[in-house]
Scaffold this active site. Structure first.
Site, PDB file in Angstrom:
ATOM      1  N   SER A 172       0.837  -1.192   0.000  1.00  0.00           N
ATOM      2  CA  SER A 172       0.000   0.000   0.000  1.00  0.00           C
ATOM      3  C   SER A 172       0.884   1.258   0.000  1.00  0.00           C
ATOM      4  CB  SER A 172      -0.963  -0.042   1.187  1.00  0.00           C
ATOM      5  OG  SER A 172      -1.975   0.932   1.067  1.00  0.00           O
ATOM      6  N   ASP A 272      -9.371  -5.093  -5.168  1.00  0.00           N
ATOM      7  CA  ASP A 272      -8.793  -3.889  -4.566  1.00  0.00           C
ATOM      8  C   ASP A 272      -9.127  -2.678  -5.427  1.00  0.00           C
ATOM      9  OD1 ASP A 272      -7.255  -2.014  -3.256  1.00  0.00           O
ATOM     10  OD2 ASP A 272      -5.325  -2.938  -3.770  1.00  0.00           O
TER      11      ASP A 272
END
Length: 328
Positions: A172, A272
């Site tokens: 991330s 995602d």
């Protein structure tokens, strides 16, 4: 009670509130935000870990991990410098989630890992995190020229580290940091002439002012948490959400041929909402003419950074790609 002047809610992670007096309040994580290292080996994986302060001003710490090795072990091990996620403003290298994850990864991949406890926004807005992580990477590289062990050097790195196999990686926000440090290494040298061999970016955070793929459109896109988050953690960023640090094809972005490593692995998850940006990043690197080895690995049907929540499944999914990447 102080009135709230600014509040930001992130999808799927705790929110942060800033009060009039400047106090920052983070909702407690659903797991311990701090667990101690395991200098006498983790009972599940046999991995040893310890905390090291690498700088007092500014205060930067790392947690080092060493796999279980036989007493007569002489073979040098790859080194992984790891950057945790958390939108640049949450999480910790010392949290339960990251400790368990690094224990598993180090045990399976047989690498030395150095996980960086960088300073968080909004108290320390970007580019602070980038600067802290670069300082940690330089600290690791500084051990390459030390033939003899002394009090200022970390013995695990000196005794067991193979500086010809130095990797960086993260999830991330940590994946974003990985990209930016690989770009920085392309123009600035590491201590001792050390080179980054490979970089892995898992569910990396990239964004921009214009939607791509399945991202929401119009006003919904402008109010999307990924757009708001960047302004929150880097309010002074030139170009805002199109700053090259978050948008690799933003105005004035340097060519990705400048990536200072030989191998790049991009991991994405099918469900995602950052998936399309990760794929776009892979395509941009591929089309740039960069000469290294490039691989895209996708796990369908999973959400952002799913492997942290499904640790054992992780070892049979995207982590397998990482293990092969680190051992090659």
């Amino acid at each position: 009670m102080a009135s709230i002047t600014k509040e930001l809610t992130f999808k799927s992670v705790p929110f942060i509130r800033i009060f009039e007096d400047g106090t920052v309040e983070r909702t407690p994580l659903p797991y311990p935000s701090y667990v101690p290292p395991s200098p006498d080996q983790d009972p599940e994986t046999g991995v040893s870990s310890k905390d090291i302060t690498i700088s007092e001003n500014p205060k930067i710490s790392v947690r080092a991990f060493l796999p279980n090795l036989p007493q007569n072990h002489t073979q040098k091990l790859p080194i992984l410098v790891y950057f945790h996620g958390g939108a640049f403003c949450m999480e910790s290298a010392f949290s339960f989630l990251n400790q368990r994850y690094l224990n598993l990864l180090v045990s399976e991949a047989k690498v030395i890992a150095v996980s960086v406890e960088y300073r968080l926004a909004p108290e320390n807005p970007l580019p602070t995190a980038y600067e802290d992580c670069w300082a940690a990477l330089q600290w690791v590289a500084s051990h390459s020229s030390n033939k003899d062990l002394d009090s200022n050097k970390e013995p695990w790195l000196v005794r067991y580290g193979d500086f010809g196999r130095l990797y960086i990686g993260g999830d991330s926000a940590g994946g974003n940091i990985t990209h930016n440090l690989a770009m920085k290494e392309g123009v600035e040298s590491l201590c001792g002439g050390v080179k980054i061999l490979g970089a892995f970016l898992s569910c990396p955070y990239f964004w921009g002012s214009k939607p791509i793929g399945s991202e929401p459109k119009g006003e919904e896109f402008e109010k999307y948490h990924h757009s708001i988050a960047w302004d929150f953690v880097y309010p002074s960023a030139p170009g805002g959400i199109d700053n090259p640090m978050v948008n690799p094809e933003g105005e004035g972005a340097p060519s990705l041929t400048g990536l200072g490593c030989s191998k790049v692995l991009v991991c994405v998850a099918g469900k995602d909402d950052l998936r399309d940006r990760g794929v776009q990043y892979y395509d941009l690197v591929k089309e740039s003419g960069w000469k290294g080895e490039l691989e895209l690995f996708e796990v369908e049907g999973e959400d952002h950074c799913f492997h942290f929540w499904l640790m054992m499944r992780m070892l049979r999914n995207c982590s397998n790609a990482w293990l092969l990447f680190l051992s090659s």
